[in-house]
Design a protein around this motif. Structure first.
Motif, short mmCIF file in Angstrom:
data_model
loop_
_atom_site.label_atom_id
_atom_site.label_comp_id
_atom_site.label_asym_id
_atom_site.label_seq_id
_atom_site.Cartn_x
_atom_site.Cartn_y
_atom_site.Cartn_z
N GLN A 1 0.86 -1.19 0.00
CA GLN A 1 0.00 0.00 0.00
C GLN A 1 0.89 1.24 0.00
N PRO A 2 0.75 2.14 -0.96
CA PRO A 2 1.66 3.29 -1.01
C PRO A 2 1.66 4.15 0.26
N VAL A 3 0.48 4.44 0.83
CA VAL A 3 0.44 5.26 2.04
C VAL A 3 -0.61 4.72 2.99
N ALA A 4 -0.26 4.67 4.27
CA ALA A 4 -1.19 4.25 5.32
C ALA A 4 -1.93 5.47 5.84
N ILE A 5 -3.25 5.40 5.86
CA ILE A 5 -4.08 6.51 6.34
C ILE A 5 -4.80 6.14 7.63
N GLY A 6 -5.49 4.98 7.65
CA GLY A 6 -6.15 4.51 8.86
C GLY A 6 -7.54 5.09 9.07
N ASP A 7 -8.19 4.62 10.15
CA ASP A 7 -9.57 5.03 10.39
C ASP A 7 -9.66 6.45 10.95
N LYS A 8 -8.58 6.99 11.51
CA LYS A 8 -8.56 8.38 11.98
C LYS A 8 -8.24 9.28 10.79
N ILE A 9 -9.10 9.23 9.80
CA ILE A 9 -8.78 9.81 8.50
C ILE A 9 -8.73 11.33 8.52
N GLN A 10 -9.50 11.95 9.40
CA GLN A 10 -9.46 13.41 9.46
C GLN A 10 -8.11 13.88 9.97
N ASP A 11 -7.56 13.19 10.97
CA ASP A 11 -6.25 13.56 11.50
C ASP A 11 -5.14 13.23 10.50
N ALA A 12 -5.19 12.00 9.95
CA ALA A 12 -4.08 11.50 9.15
C ALA A 12 -4.06 12.02 7.73
N LEU A 13 -5.18 12.56 7.26
CA LEU A 13 -5.24 13.04 5.88
C LEU A 13 -5.60 14.52 5.82
N ALA A 14 -6.79 14.86 6.32
CA ALA A 14 -7.26 16.25 6.17
C ALA A 14 -6.40 17.24 6.95
N PHE A 15 -6.16 16.97 8.24
CA PHE A 15 -5.39 17.93 9.04
C PHE A 15 -3.94 18.00 8.58
N SER A 16 -3.37 16.86 8.17
CA SER A 16 -2.00 16.88 7.67
C SER A 16 -1.90 17.73 6.41
N TYR A 17 -2.88 17.58 5.53
CA TYR A 17 -2.86 18.35 4.29
C TYR A 17 -3.03 19.85 4.58
N LEU A 18 -3.94 20.19 5.50
CA LEU A 18 -4.14 21.59 5.86
C LEU A 18 -2.88 22.19 6.47
N ASP A 19 -2.17 21.38 7.23
CA ASP A 19 -0.95 21.85 7.89
C ASP A 19 0.12 22.21 6.86
N VAL A 20 0.42 21.28 5.97
CA VAL A 20 1.54 21.47 5.06
C VAL A 20 1.18 22.35 3.87
N SER A 21 -0.10 22.39 3.46
CA SER A 21 -0.47 23.11 2.24
C SER A 21 -1.23 24.40 2.47
N ARG A 22 -1.92 24.51 3.60
CA ARG A 22 -2.74 25.71 3.82
C ARG A 22 -2.40 26.42 5.13
N ASP A 23 -1.29 26.00 5.76
CA ASP A 23 -0.75 26.70 6.93
C ASP A 23 -1.79 26.87 8.05
N SER A 24 -2.58 25.84 8.27
CA SER A 24 -3.59 25.90 9.31
C SER A 24 -2.95 25.91 10.69
N ILE A 25 -3.51 26.67 11.63
CA ILE A 25 -3.06 26.66 13.01
C ILE A 25 -3.61 25.41 13.68
N GLY A 26 -2.79 24.42 13.87
CA GLY A 26 -3.23 23.21 14.56
C GLY A 26 -4.39 22.54 13.84
N SER A 27 -5.13 21.76 14.61
CA SER A 27 -6.29 21.03 14.09
C SER A 27 -7.54 21.76 14.56
N MET A 28 -7.86 22.85 13.91
CA MET A 28 -8.99 23.67 14.35
C MET A 28 -10.29 22.90 14.12
N PRO A 29 -11.21 22.92 15.09
CA PRO A 29 -12.45 22.14 14.97
C PRO A 29 -13.50 22.84 14.13
#
Length: 524
Positions: free
Chosen positions: A219-247
């Motif tokens: 499998q190229p990348v492991a994401i897991g069932d915590k998909i918002q943390d492992a995919l969405a928040f990671s992407y927002l962090d590196v690409s959209r400079d989000s402050i932390g994991s804002m709810p």
């Protein structure tokens, strides 16, 4: 700092890590744990009376809660701890775990059930500030004088950082580190197929494409069932400079925190979801990701996945050592998101801690026991590393696990005792020197973490918040996992249900509190 230079510096460090780890001995069988641990012989007898001003005349049983899964050798470690605690504090402790599966819901239920809990893990990412605002924890200010070693051990500025409305509700961790996200990948496979080093989204995507082409069974990348943390928040962090994991779908950047806005339903979210859909369609992650029970780190260690999207430097190092214990020829690479963004923020003191819930039956004894965990070398190293000679050895001043994860019942920090790390007692693997070099690189682009002290008060929209959590699981998570064919229509359905659940009310109140926090900070 030039990104190309940063990559080269880190990769020289990682090459050294691979050489050091590759020189370690092969797997050894784990020895049996002795029935009587030598740690017990150092414990002074206590018949009755007081220790550090605490009345210990009555025996108590403490309920201690952590996150994660219990290591196999926990019963033996608990037994050894209790021999010391019985003699010194007239107390025993039961170590309990809240499993990662729906830990947020189980954590909430534990605090709302009225069940007696004497010590509970806290973190900014488990909503420490919010629970403190709700009155879920006991204030420690009046209890701390009874734990003088602990009170002195934690610097005053860290105690102050843990304050909510002027009161201290958790014992913060004193270990200074960076817990930034980062790209993790199999470096040996990258070199084998001449793939690019992942330092941003385009190069990461190119690496995944190369793995899919050349290693179809991995499998190229492991994401897991915590998909918002492992995919969405990671992407927002590196690409959209989000402050932390804002709810609640809110987004704010470090340089313009006052311009907080809704990310959910925006053109940016739609574009990001279409990217994730493309990754799913191209087979970069499994279409069963939401139902997986295997941890992403384990997939890297056992070789069923070739990358992770968003893990911190310390855990990367643990993965590297665990992986090479079984497969010394494999190598891992790591590149922190801050190097791509151009700045880093160190961990906030409340990132890991322990609180005494309101339901605690023995708050003074609980704090006295926690003082032992943090400041007494016997308690600390036993609960962080297990038994020397059984679970680990010390070679040339460095920690070395005996055997591998399949044979060792208590790997390094197996209890997830991040909060009671004591820098004076910590044992590191040789490869950790490269993490320290990485921390030095991050220090050069360091900015203060001025936003993690925000304490949300959700009392006026708790019902709407609960409803939104269900809407996310039903409508947003499938979108993130690439399971919705028509992304545009899927976003519309998600937003319709989110608004019906009270999204606009929640976002408006959260924004109001956030702006008040920023104004208060600027006036101090």
């Amino acid at each position: 700092m030039n990104a190309r230079i940063g990559v080269n510096i880190i990769w020289l460090a990682f090459a050294g890590a691979a050489m050091l780890s590759g020189c370690q001995d092969k797997e050894q069988p784990a020895a049996s744990i002795p029935a009587s641990s030598p740690v017990s012989s150092a414990a002074p007898a206590v018949t009755s009376g007081r220790e550090a001003g605490i009345d210990t005349s009555e025996h108590v049983d403490l309920q201690f809660y952590m996150l994660g899964d219990a290591p196999k050798d926990l019963p033996q470690v608990q037994e050894a701890v209790n021999r010391m605690a019985e003699a010194e504090l007239n107390a025993t402790v039961q170590f309990n775990y809240i499993a990662w599966t729906d830990y947020d819901l189980k954590y909430k239920m534990l605090l709302s059930s009225g069940e007696p809990v004497d010590l509970l893990f806290t973190a900014d990412w488990t909503q420490y500030q919010t629970y403190a605002k709700r009155g879920a924890f006991r204030a420690l200010d009046d209890l701390l004088p009874a734990a003088p070693r602990l009170q002195q051990f934690v610097p005053a500025e860290m105690w102050d950082a843990a304050r909510i409305d002027g009161k201290i509700f958790t014992v913060p961790s004193t270990y200074q580190e960076y817990v930034t996200g980062g790209f993790v990948w199999r470096e040996d496979l990258r070199e084998k197929y001449n793939l690019p080093k992942p330092v941003d989204i385009p190069t990461f995507e190119a690496y995944l494409k190369g793995i899919k082409k050349n290693e179809p069974d991995i499998q190229p990348v492991a994401i897991g069932d915590k998909i918002q943390d492992a995919l969405a928040f990671s992407y927002l962090d590196v690409s959209r400079d989000s402050i932390g994991s804002m709810p609640y779908g809110m987004l704010a950047t470090y340089d313009h925190p006052e311009a907080i806005k809704s990310y959910w339903g925006s053109p940016e979210q739609l574009a990001d979801l279409k990217l994730f859909k493309r990754w799913a369609d191209q087979g970069y992650f499994s279409n069963n990701e939401l139902n997986t029970s295997e941890y992403n780190q384990d997939k890297i260690i056992n070789g069923t996945a070739a990358a992770m999207f968003g893990d911190n430097p310390t855990r990367y190092n643990e993965m590297l050592n665990s992986m090479q214990a079984a497969h010394p020829e494999w190598e891992l690479g790591y590149y922190p998101f801050p190097m791509a963004k151009g700045y880093s923020t160190p961990v906030y003191p409340t990132h890991n801690g322990y609180a005494i819930p309101k339901t605690a039956k023995h708050p003074e004894r609980a704090l006295a026991f926690y003082e032992k965990l943090v400041t007494d070398k016997r308690y600390n190293q036993l609960t962080q590393y297990g038994f020397e000679g059984v679970n680990y050895t010390i070679e040339n001043g460095y920690y070395r696990m005996i055997g591998d994860l399949s044979t060792n019942g208590f790997p390094r920090e197996a209890m997830n005792g991040w909060a009671w790390r004591n820098p004076d007692y910590m044992l590191f693997t040789p490869s950790y020197k490269d993490v320290e070099r990485m921390f030095a690189e991050l220090d050069r682009i360091r900015r203060p973490d001025i936003y993690s002290g925000f304490a949300e008060d959700d009392s006026s929209y708790l019902a709407e918040k609960t409803a939104l959590e269900q809407v996310q699981k039903l409508y947003l998570y499938p979108l993130l996992a690439g399971l919705v064919d028509d992304v545009d229509a899927g976003v519309q359905v998600f937003m319709k249900n989110a608004k019906q659940a009270g999204l606009e009310k929640v976002q408006a109140e959260y924004k109001k509190q956030w702006l008040t926090y920023l104004q208060t900070r600027s006036s101090n």
